[in-house]
Design a protein around this motif. Structure first.
Motif, PDB file in Angstrom:
ATOM      1  N   TYR A  98       0.822  -1.207   0.000  1.00 34.71           N
ATOM      2  CA  TYR A  98       0.000   0.000   0.000  1.00 34.71           C
ATOM      3  C   TYR A  98       0.860   1.263   0.000  1.00 34.71           C
ATOM      4  O   TYR A  98       0.545   2.249  -0.669  1.00 34.71           O
ATOM      5  N   ILE A  99       1.960   1.238   0.772  1.00 35.97           N
ATOM      6  CA  ILE A  99       2.847   2.403   0.818  1.00 35.97           C
ATOM      7  C   ILE A  99       3.396   2.723  -0.574  1.00 35.97           C
ATOM      8  O   ILE A  99       3.515   3.888  -0.967  1.00 35.97           O
ATOM      9  N   ALA A 100       3.716   1.667  -1.329  1.00 37.68           N
ATOM     10  CA  ALA A 100       4.332   1.851  -2.644  1.00 37.68           C
ATOM     11  C   ALA A 100       3.420   2.554  -3.640  1.00 37.68           C
ATOM     12  O   ALA A 100       3.888   3.133  -4.630  1.00 37.68           O
ATOM     13  N   VAL A 101       2.110   2.530  -3.399  1.00 37.73           N
ATOM     14  CA  VAL A 101       1.182   3.098  -4.386  1.00 37.73           C
ATOM     15  C   VAL A 101       0.463   4.336  -3.850  1.00 37.73           C
ATOM     16  O   VAL A 101      -0.479   4.816  -4.469  1.00 37.73           O
ATOM     17  N   MET A 102       0.905   4.865  -2.691  1.00 41.11           N
ATOM     18  CA  MET A 102       0.245   6.025  -2.103  1.00 41.11           C
ATOM     19  C   MET A 102       0.730   7.328  -2.731  1.00 41.11           C
ATOM     20  O   MET A 102       1.917   7.477  -3.038  1.00 41.11           O
ATOM     21  N   ASP A 103      -0.188   8.265  -2.891  1.00 42.83           N
ATOM     22  CA  ASP A 103       0.125   9.633  -3.295  1.00 42.83           C
ATOM     23  C   ASP A 103       0.227  10.455  -2.008  1.00 42.83           C
ATOM     24  O   ASP A 103      -0.778  10.930  -1.473  1.00 42.83           O
ATOM     25  N   PHE A 104       1.450  10.619  -1.508  1.00 43.27           N
ATOM     26  CA  PHE A 104       1.609  11.229  -0.191  1.00 43.27           C
ATOM     27  C   PHE A 104       1.367  12.734  -0.191  1.00 43.27           C
ATOM     28  O   PHE A 104       1.044  13.317   0.840  1.00 43.27           O
ATOM     29  N   GLU A 105       1.496  13.378  -1.326  1.00 44.24           N
ATOM     30  CA  GLU A 105       1.149  14.800  -1.394  1.00 44.24           C
ATOM     31  C   GLU A 105      -0.354  14.992  -1.185  1.00 44.24           C
ATOM     32  O   GLU A 105      -0.787  15.890  -0.456  1.00 44.24           O
ATOM     33  N   ALA A 106      -1.145  14.147  -1.831  1.00 48.74           N
ATOM     34  CA  ALA A 106      -2.591  14.218  -1.649  1.00 48.74           C
ATOM     35  C   ALA A 106      -2.969  13.849  -0.214  1.00 48.74           C
ATOM     36  O   ALA A 106      -3.897  14.414   0.375  1.00 48.74           O
ATOM     37  N   LEU A 107      -2.222  12.891   0.368  1.00 49.25           N
ATOM     38  CA  LEU A 107      -2.472  12.487   1.751  1.00 49.25           C
ATOM     39  C   LEU A 107      -2.199  13.643   2.717  1.00 49.25           C
ATOM     40  O   LEU A 107      -2.977  13.888   3.651  1.00 49.25           O
TER      41      LEU A 107
END
Length: 345
Positions: A317-326
Motif C-alpha cells: 500500500y505504501i508503494a502506491v500512495m500519493d503522499f502529497e494528496a495524503l
C-alpha cells in the motif's frame, strides 16, 4: 501556555475470547468524529499522532487510543474538552456513521493510492491477509489455554456477605452525586512486545487510590459491585477490563472524585505511600502453582509474527500512495479541529 496531558489506553484488546473492543460505545458522546478509512500503510497512525501532539502543545488534554497488537500504532485520538475524536474505522474496529455529515465525517485515505498498481499484488495481499488472521487465531487459542490454567488455580473469591459489606463500606467512604457517564477501556493489552499496561499512568493522577490484592475473580467481582453502586448514585465511571479475562474489571476510576481502585496484579504498578491497600481473601501459599507464563510469551510471539506479515502487507500500500494528496487531506482535518477549538475560545 501550559502543555496538555497525553494519556494512553486501549479501546480494544486481543483476549482469550478473540478481539474485544469498546470503541463504538466510547464514541457515543463525541460531537465530532473523523473516521479514517484505508488499508495498512495509508498514514492513519501518522495523522493521529500529529493531531495528538499538536493539540497537547496547544494546551489540550488528549487521550491516545493504542492498537492492542502493535501499540506503536494508533486506533484513535480524543480531545475530551472539544468532544472531538479521530479514529481508525477499519477492521477489527469497524466504525460507521450514525449521523453522517452532522457528527461523523469519513476521511478515505484510500482515495490517494494507485489502485491499478495495487491490484497487481492481489494474490500476495490476499495470502498475507489470510496468514495474519491465522496468527491472530493461534494467539487467541494460546490465551484461552492460559486463562483456563489461571482460573483453575485461583483461590475462592469473597463470599457474597463479605463482598457486600466491603462494597457498602467503600461506597460510604467514596461516593457523592454526579451525572452518570460510563466509558469502557483496557488499561493493558498483550502486545507483540508482551504485556503492556498503562494502569500506573491512568491512576497516578488520582488523589486517592485503592490497591486491591486478591485473585482476579475476587477483584473483578468487587469492582463490578462498586461500579453498580456508583452508577446508581449517578457517578461518572471509567471501567477498565482485564485483557486476560475481558468480562472482569481490573480498574475503576471515578474522574470527578479523583478516585481509582486498581488490581495490584496490573504490570508495572508503582505503589505510593498514600495508597490504601485492601486484601481480598486468603493469601496464596508461597509454593502455590501458577499459570504457565510461557503461554503468554507464545501468544506474544504469534502477534509478533502477525506484525511481520502486516509490515509486508503494508509495503504494497505504501508503494502506491500519493503522499502529497495524503498531506492535503491531513491538513484539512487539522484545520477543522483547530476551527472548533477557536470557536470554543
Amino acid at each position: 501556555m501550559k502543555k496538555g496531558r497525553i494519556i494512553h489506553m486501549f479501546p480494544g484488546s486481543n483476549t482469550p475470547q478473540g478481539f474485544v473492543g469498546f470503541m463504538n460505545e466510547d464514541l457515543q458522546r463525541m460531537e465530532r468524529i473523523f473516521i479514517l478509512k484505508g488499508g495498512p500503510g495509508t498514514g492513519k497512525s501518522t495523522l493521529m499522532n500529529k493531531i495528538a501532539h499538536n493539540m497537547a502543545e496547544r494546551g489540550y488534554d488528549v487521550e491516545v487510543w493504542l492498537c492492542s497488537s502493535a501499540p506503536e500504532s494508533l486506533d484513535g485520538v480524543v480531545i475530551p474538552d472539544l468532544a472531538v475524536a479521530v479514529v481508525d474505522g477499519t477492521a477489527p474496529h469497524i466504525v460507521e456513521p450514525q449521523y453522517p455529515g452532522v457528527v461523523e465525517e469519513i476521511v478515505n485515505l484510500g482515495d490517494h493510492w494507485n489502485q491499478t498498481q495495487l491490484r497487481e499484488h492481489k494474490q500476495e495481499i490476499k495470502q498475507l491477509t489470510a496468514e495474519i488472521q491465522a496468527s491472530f487465531s493461534r494467539a487467541y487459542q494460546t490465551l484461552a489455554e492460559y486463562q483456563q490454567q489461571e482460573e483453575a488455580l485461583e483461590l475462592p473469591p469473597l463470599s457474597p456477605g463479605e463482598q457486600e459489606a466491603l462494597c457498602r463500606s467503600l461506597a460510604e467512604e467514596i461516593f457523592g452525586q454526579q451525572n452518570l457517564q460510563v466509558r469502557k477501556f483496557f488499561a493493558e493489552a498483550l502486545t507483540r512486545n508482551g504485556r503492556q499496561s498503562f494502569a500506573q499512568e491512568l491512576s497516578a493522577a488520582c488523589r486517592r487510590r485503592y490497591l486491591l490484592h486478591g485473585s482476579r475473580r475476587a477483584v473483578g467481582q468487587l469492582l463490578a459491585a462498586l461500579a453498580q453502586l456508583a452508577g446508581e448514585r449517578g457517578h461518572n465511571l471509567d471501567l477498565y477490563y482485564s485483557c486476560l479475562a475481558p468480562d472482569q474489571l481490573e480498574m475503576l476510576i471515578i474522574p470527578s472524585l479523583s478516585v481509582a481502585l486498581v488490581d495490584c496484579a496490573c504490570p508495572d504498578l508503582e505503589p505510593r505511600y498514600e495508597d490504601i491497600l485492601l486484601r481480598l481473601g486468603d493469601e496464596p501459599a508461597e509454593d502455590a502453582p501458577v499459570a504457565d507464563s510461557a503461554l503468554l510469551d507464545k501468544a506474544a510471539g504469534e502477534l509478533e509474527q502477525e506484525h511481520v506479515l502486516h509490515d509486508e502487507l503494508e509495503s504494497f500500500y505504501i508503494a502506491v500512495m500519493d503522499f502529497e494528496a495524503l498531506d492535503a487531506a491531513a491538513k484539512e482535518v487539522f484545520g477543522k479541529i483547530w476551527q472548533m477549538a477557536a470557536e470554543r475560545g
